[in-house]
Design an enzyme around this catalytic site. Structure first.
Site, PDB file in Angstrom:
ATOM      1  N   SER A 119       1.014  -1.271  -0.035  1.00 12.89           N
ATOM      2  CA  SER A 119       0.022  -0.050   0.050  1.00 12.89           C
ATOM      3  C   SER A 119       0.842   1.219  -0.036  1.00 12.89           C
ATOM      4  O   SER A 119       2.062   1.220   0.648  1.00 12.89           O
ATOM      5  CB  SER A 119      -0.889   0.178   1.382  1.00 12.89           C
ATOM      6  OG  SER A 119      -1.428   1.284   1.652  1.00 12.89           O
ATOM      7  N   TYR A 126      -1.771  -1.350  10.896  1.00 14.13           N
ATOM      8  CA  TYR A 126      -2.155  -1.862   9.574  1.00 14.13           C
ATOM      9  C   TYR A 126      -1.015  -1.461   8.759  1.00 14.13           C
ATOM     10  O   TYR A 126      -0.486  -2.108   7.964  1.00 14.13           O
ATOM     11  CB  TYR A 126      -3.399  -0.974   8.943  1.00 14.13           C
ATOM     12  CG  TYR A 126      -3.628  -1.476   7.643  1.00 14.13           C
ATOM     13  CD1 TYR A 126      -3.891  -2.545   7.109  1.00 14.13           C
ATOM     14  CD2 TYR A 126      -3.082  -0.394   6.604  1.00 14.13           C
ATOM     15  CE1 TYR A 126      -3.991  -2.832   5.788  1.00 14.13           C
ATOM     16  CE2 TYR A 126      -3.355  -0.480   5.364  1.00 14.13           C
ATOM     17  CZ  TYR A 126      -3.868  -1.677   4.900  1.00 14.13           C
ATOM     18  OH  TYR A 126      -3.697  -1.898   3.473  1.00 14.13           O
ATOM     19  N   LYS A 134       2.143  -3.613   6.639  1.00 12.29           N
ATOM     20  CA  LYS A 134       2.399  -3.652   5.267  1.00 12.29           C
ATOM     21  C   LYS A 134       4.059  -3.535   4.990  1.00 12.29           C
ATOM     22  O   LYS A 134       4.651  -4.193   4.294  1.00 12.29           O
ATOM     23  CB  LYS A 134       1.798  -2.515   4.496  1.00 12.29           C
ATOM     24  CG  LYS A 134       0.143  -2.906   4.320  1.00 12.29           C
ATOM     25  CD  LYS A 134      -0.001  -3.906   3.430  1.00 12.29           C
ATOM     26  CE  LYS A 134      -1.467  -4.505   3.438  1.00 12.29           C
ATOM     27  NZ  LYS A 134      -1.719  -5.701   2.927  1.00 12.29           N
TER      28      LYS A 134
HETATM   29  P1  NAD Z   1     -10.841  -7.130   1.746  1.00 13.95           P
HETATM   30  O1  NAD Z   1     -11.005  -7.237   3.196  1.00 13.95           O
HETATM   31  O2  NAD Z   1     -12.134  -6.760   0.572  1.00 13.95           O
HETATM   32  O3  NAD Z   1     -10.079  -8.543   0.981  1.00 13.95           O
HETATM   33  C1  NAD Z   1      -9.404  -9.224   1.861  1.00 13.95           C
HETATM   34  C2  NAD Z   1      -9.673 -10.610   1.843  1.00 13.95           C
HETATM   35  O4  NAD Z   1      -8.759 -11.244   2.636  1.00 13.95           O
HETATM   36  C3  NAD Z   1     -11.008 -10.853   2.693  1.00 13.95           C
HETATM   37  O5  NAD Z   1     -11.922 -11.570   1.617  1.00 13.95           O
HETATM   38  C4  NAD Z   1     -10.901 -11.554   3.901  1.00 13.95           C
HETATM   39  O6  NAD Z   1     -12.003 -12.336   4.073  1.00 13.95           O
HETATM   40  C5  NAD Z   1      -9.620 -12.367   3.433  1.00 13.95           C
HETATM   41  N1  NAD Z   1      -8.788 -12.719   4.617  1.00 13.95           N
HETATM   42  C6  NAD Z   1      -8.353 -11.716   5.458  1.00 13.95           C
HETATM   43  N2  NAD Z   1      -7.554 -12.427   6.419  1.00 13.95           N
HETATM   44  C7  NAD Z   1      -7.383 -13.771   5.949  1.00 13.95           C
HETATM   45  C8  NAD Z   1      -6.681 -14.969   6.561  1.00 13.95           C
HETATM   46  N3  NAD Z   1      -5.990 -15.018   7.535  1.00 13.95           N
HETATM   47  N4  NAD Z   1      -6.910 -15.896   5.558  1.00 13.95           N
HETATM   48  C9  NAD Z   1      -7.736 -16.017   4.688  1.00 13.95           C
HETATM   49  N5  NAD Z   1      -8.540 -15.080   4.219  1.00 13.95           N
HETATM   50  C10 NAD Z   1      -8.173 -13.522   4.835  1.00 13.95           C
HETATM   51  O7  NAD Z   1      -9.749  -6.184   0.939  1.00 13.95           O
HETATM   52  P2  NAD Z   1      -9.157  -5.457  -0.275  1.00 13.95           P
HETATM   53  O8  NAD Z   1      -9.602  -4.116  -0.365  1.00 13.95           O
HETATM   54  O9  NAD Z   1      -9.612  -6.294  -1.392  1.00 13.95           O
HETATM   55  O10 NAD Z   1      -7.661  -5.445  -0.089  1.00 13.95           O
HETATM   56  C11 NAD Z   1      -6.921  -6.574  -0.605  1.00 13.95           C
HETATM   57  C12 NAD Z   1      -5.575  -6.333  -0.053  1.00 13.95           C
HETATM   58  O11 NAD Z   1      -5.096  -5.222  -0.576  1.00 13.95           O
HETATM   59  C13 NAD Z   1      -5.241  -6.286   1.424  1.00 13.95           C
HETATM   60  O12 NAD Z   1      -3.933  -6.950   1.699  1.00 13.95           O
HETATM   61  C14 NAD Z   1      -5.373  -4.745   1.814  1.00 13.95           C
HETATM   62  O13 NAD Z   1      -4.529  -4.552   2.871  1.00 13.95           O
HETATM   63  C15 NAD Z   1      -4.595  -4.123   0.707  1.00 13.95           C
HETATM   64  N6  NAD Z   1      -4.658  -2.898   0.276  1.00 13.95           N
HETATM   65  C16 NAD Z   1      -6.140  -2.476  -0.021  1.00 13.95           C
HETATM   66  C17 NAD Z   1      -6.344  -1.021   0.036  1.00 13.95           C
HETATM   67  C18 NAD Z   1      -7.788  -0.533  -0.311  1.00 13.95           C
HETATM   68  O14 NAD Z   1      -7.936   0.498  -0.136  1.00 13.95           O
HETATM   69  N7  NAD Z   1      -8.641  -1.389  -0.669  1.00 13.95           N
HETATM   70  C19 NAD Z   1      -5.224  -0.538  -0.373  1.00 13.95           C
HETATM   71  C20 NAD Z   1      -3.802  -0.731  -0.202  1.00 13.95           C
HETATM   72  C21 NAD Z   1      -3.812  -1.883  -0.178  1.00 13.95           C
HETATM   73  N1  UFG Z   2     -12.669  11.585   3.846  1.00 17.46           N
HETATM   74  C1  UFG Z   2     -14.032  12.238   3.788  1.00 17.46           C
HETATM   75  N2  UFG Z   2     -14.949  12.031   4.281  1.00 17.46           N
HETATM   76  C2  UFG Z   2     -15.014  10.496   4.532  1.00 17.46           C
HETATM   77  C3  UFG Z   2     -14.360   9.600   4.233  1.00 17.46           C
HETATM   78  C4  UFG Z   2     -12.786  10.176   3.777  1.00 17.46           C
HETATM   79  O1  UFG Z   2     -13.560  13.582   3.534  1.00 17.46           O
HETATM   80  O2  UFG Z   2     -16.300  10.296   4.893  1.00 17.46           O
HETATM   81  C5  UFG Z   2     -11.418  11.874   3.116  1.00 17.46           C
HETATM   82  C6  UFG Z   2     -10.344  11.551   3.907  1.00 17.46           C
HETATM   83  O3  UFG Z   2      -9.992  12.464   4.847  1.00 17.46           O
HETATM   84  C7  UFG Z   2      -9.094  11.654   2.819  1.00 17.46           C
HETATM   85  C8  UFG Z   2      -9.794  11.206   1.520  1.00 17.46           C
HETATM   86  O4  UFG Z   2     -11.146  11.307   1.763  1.00 17.46           O
HETATM   87  O5  UFG Z   2      -8.706  12.890   2.864  1.00 17.46           O
HETATM   88  C9  UFG Z   2      -9.633   9.651   1.419  1.00 17.46           C
HETATM   89  O6  UFG Z   2      -9.748   9.035   2.430  1.00 17.46           O
HETATM   90  P1  UFG Z   2      -9.650   7.217   2.537  1.00 17.46           P
HETATM   91  O7  UFG Z   2     -10.160   6.913   3.854  1.00 17.46           O
HETATM   92  O8  UFG Z   2     -10.653   7.005   1.304  1.00 17.46           O
HETATM   93  O9  UFG Z   2      -8.377   6.919   1.856  1.00 17.46           O
HETATM   94  P2  UFG Z   2      -6.927   7.177   2.784  1.00 17.46           P
HETATM   95  O10 UFG Z   2      -6.102   7.799   1.531  1.00 17.46           O
HETATM   96  O11 UFG Z   2      -6.957   8.014   3.790  1.00 17.46           O
HETATM   97  O12 UFG Z   2      -6.747   5.654   3.014  1.00 17.46           O
HETATM   98  C10 UFG Z   2      -6.100   4.921   1.796  1.00 17.46           C
HETATM   99  C11 UFG Z   2      -6.450   3.295   2.461  1.00 17.46           C
HETATM  100  C12 UFG Z   2      -5.581   2.968   3.559  1.00 17.46           C
HETATM  101  C13 UFG Z   2      -3.770   3.304   3.085  1.00 17.46           C
HETATM  102  C14 UFG Z   2      -3.958   4.733   2.945  1.00 17.46           C
HETATM  103  C15 UFG Z   2      -2.605   5.211   2.377  1.00 17.46           C
HETATM  104  O13 UFG Z   2      -7.848   3.315   2.900  1.00 17.46           O
HETATM  105  O14 UFG Z   2      -5.744   1.607   3.795  1.00 17.46           O
HETATM  106  O15 UFG Z   2      -4.869   4.976   1.735  1.00 17.46           O
HETATM  107  O16 UFG Z   2      -2.103   4.349   1.479  1.00 17.46           O
HETATM  108  F1  UFG Z   2      -3.455   2.899   4.372  1.00 17.46           F
END
Ligand code: NAD
Ligand code: UFG
Length: 341
Positions: free
Chosen positions: A124, A149, A153
């Site tokens: 991330s 979290y 990563k």
């Molecule tokens: P998500 O929660 O929708 O998907 C993660 C999946 O992993 C879920 O289906 C959950 O049930 C499964 N899971 C969790 N722990 C497990 C375990 N121990 N064994 C088996 N399954 C398990 O999240 P996502 O948004 O699809 O994110 C996927 C990956 O990308 C995650 O590692 C997350 O940290 C990373 N990521 C997500 C974002 C974002 O904004 N969505 C940003 C950066 C990184």
């Molecule tokens: N925001 C609002 N109102 C809301 C929700 C969010 O104004 O109800 C704003 C936040 O303050 C931020 C922007 O929208 O300025 C984006 O917020 P998100 O929570 O969607 O995303 P972030 O960039 O804060 O976080 C994301 C991922 C994290 C990761 C981070 C850095 O959710 O997992 O990027 O990579 F850690």
């Protein structure tokens, strides 16, 4: 080829299933369904007309992973499985460290035991910490993370780099996602946050759907063009295609490579609200609210390395992201059907 996707029933994983299947690959999914629904897998099968080998189980359980890999031969793995709620990670850090780190170690052990030494890891932009140097390039020094979290990563990246030092046969691709939004254009799969969402787009969608009265905009006095925070929002199908390219790369290269997956464009919260209203012809009730602790003013990628080496580039526009997010939300107002789960 045949790929293992841990966490493949989740938001990014399910969209990546579609990309890989449509590109002619086979997939095996492992998910413990702690934050997802098995209906996501059924919907992927519906979209692609292909079957998925799906195992419900925990990636921290090495015996279980070994059993799956005894049955299923794969060429590489994508490790999506993990807990991802930033706020929750502050309240229950040990659960986050245990789940997110044990799962990586167990998976690498099981893969190595089956002589599969290729892994793509879901990292991330959070590993850049509170750096405000933009655009963020992969060689920016890793930052100080602001929550457990983020540290998971950061640590997982280090674990995988160390693994490669110990055994150079490993091919490791670290993908640093920026802000994934949107959904598959069919509206059949999308983001289905359980409980209170963590991110902006699900809040926007739930407000548009009337589930929430109004959107709070956290902070309008940042040092950005309109005072609200700037992020690099990327369509989840572009992100999914990035995994396809990363897997193709990992199967022919050894070593450790890190790639940003972002568009390179930053949009403010006000711009996101305006884009959502424009793309979907609706009005989104919103109000300015105090800053959210821990937010940085701006974060957006320099995606040049992924463009150059992986031959990958995000192609969806902001309007596509807003349209597809709303298409999913409006067709599935309460997410995946719970009775099928
Ligand atoms: P998500 O929660 O929708 O998907 C993660 C999946 O992993 C879920 O289906 C959950 O049930 C499964 N899971 C969790 N722990 C497990 C375990 N121990 N064994 C088996 N399954 C398990 O999240 P996502 O948004 O699809 O994110 C996927 C990956 O990308 C995650 O590692 C997350 O940290 C990373 N990521 C997500 C974002 C974002 O904004 N969505 C940003 C950066 C990184
Ligand atoms: N925001 C609002 N109102 C809301 C929700 C969010 O104004 O109800 C704003 C936040 O303050 C931020 C922007 O929208 O300025 C984006 O917020 P998100 O929570 O969607 O995303 P972030 O960039 O804060 O976080 C994301 C991922 C994290 C990761 C981070 C850095 O959710 O997992 O990027 O990579 F850690």
């Amino acid at each position: 080829m045949r790929f293992l996707l841990t966490g493949g029933a989740g938001y990014i994983g399910s969209h990546t299933c579609v990309s890989l299947l449509n590109a002619g690959h086979d997939i095996v999914v492992i998910d413990n369904l702690s934050n997802s629904s098995p209906v996501a897998i059924e919907r992927v099968e519906e979209i692609t007309g292909k079957k998925i080998a799906f195992y419900v189980g925990d990636c921290c359980d090495e015996d279980f992973l070994n059993e799956v890999l005894d049955n299923e031969q794969v060429d590489a793995a994508v490790h999506f499985a993990g807990l991802k709620a930033v706020g929750e990670s502050v309240s229950i850090p040990l659960r986050y460290y245990k789940n997110n780190i044990d799962s990586t170690i167990a998976l690498c052990n099981a893969l190595a035991a089956h002589n599969v030494k290729r892994i793509v890891f879901s990292s991330s932009a959070t590993v850049y910490g509170n750096s405000e140097i933009v655009p963020m390039r992969e060689d920016l020094p890793l930052g100080v993370c602001t929550n457990p979290y983020g540290w998971t990563k950061w640590m997982n990246e280090q674990i995988l780099r160390d693994l490669h030092v110990s055994d150079p046969e490993w091919s490791v691709v670290l993908l640093r996602y920026f802000n994934p939004v949107g959904a598959h254009e069919s509206g059949k799969i999308g983001e289905d946050p359980s409980g209170i969402p963590n991110n902006l787009m699900p809040f926007i969608c739930q407000t548009a759907a009337g589930i929430r009265k109004e959107l709070s905009i956290f902070g309008n006095d940042y040092d950005t063009p309109d005072g609200t925070c700037v992020r690099d929002y990327i369509h989840v199908m572009d992100l999914a295609d990035g995994h396809l390219k990363a897997l193709e790369y990992a199967t022919v290269h050894q070593g450790v490579e890190t790639f940003n997956l972002g568009t390179g464009e930053g949009y403010s919260v006000y711009q996101m609200v305006a884009a959502f209203e424009r793309a979907n012809h609706l009005t989104l009730p919103h109000r300015d609210a105090p800053r959210r602790p821990g937010d940085i003013a701006q974060s957006y990628a320099d995606p040049a390395k992924a463009n150059r080496i992986l031959g990958w580039k995000a192609t969806h526009t902001l309007d596509d992201m807003c349209r597809d997010a709303w298409n999913w939300q409006s067709h599935n107002p309460t997410g995946y059907p719970k009775e099928d789960a």
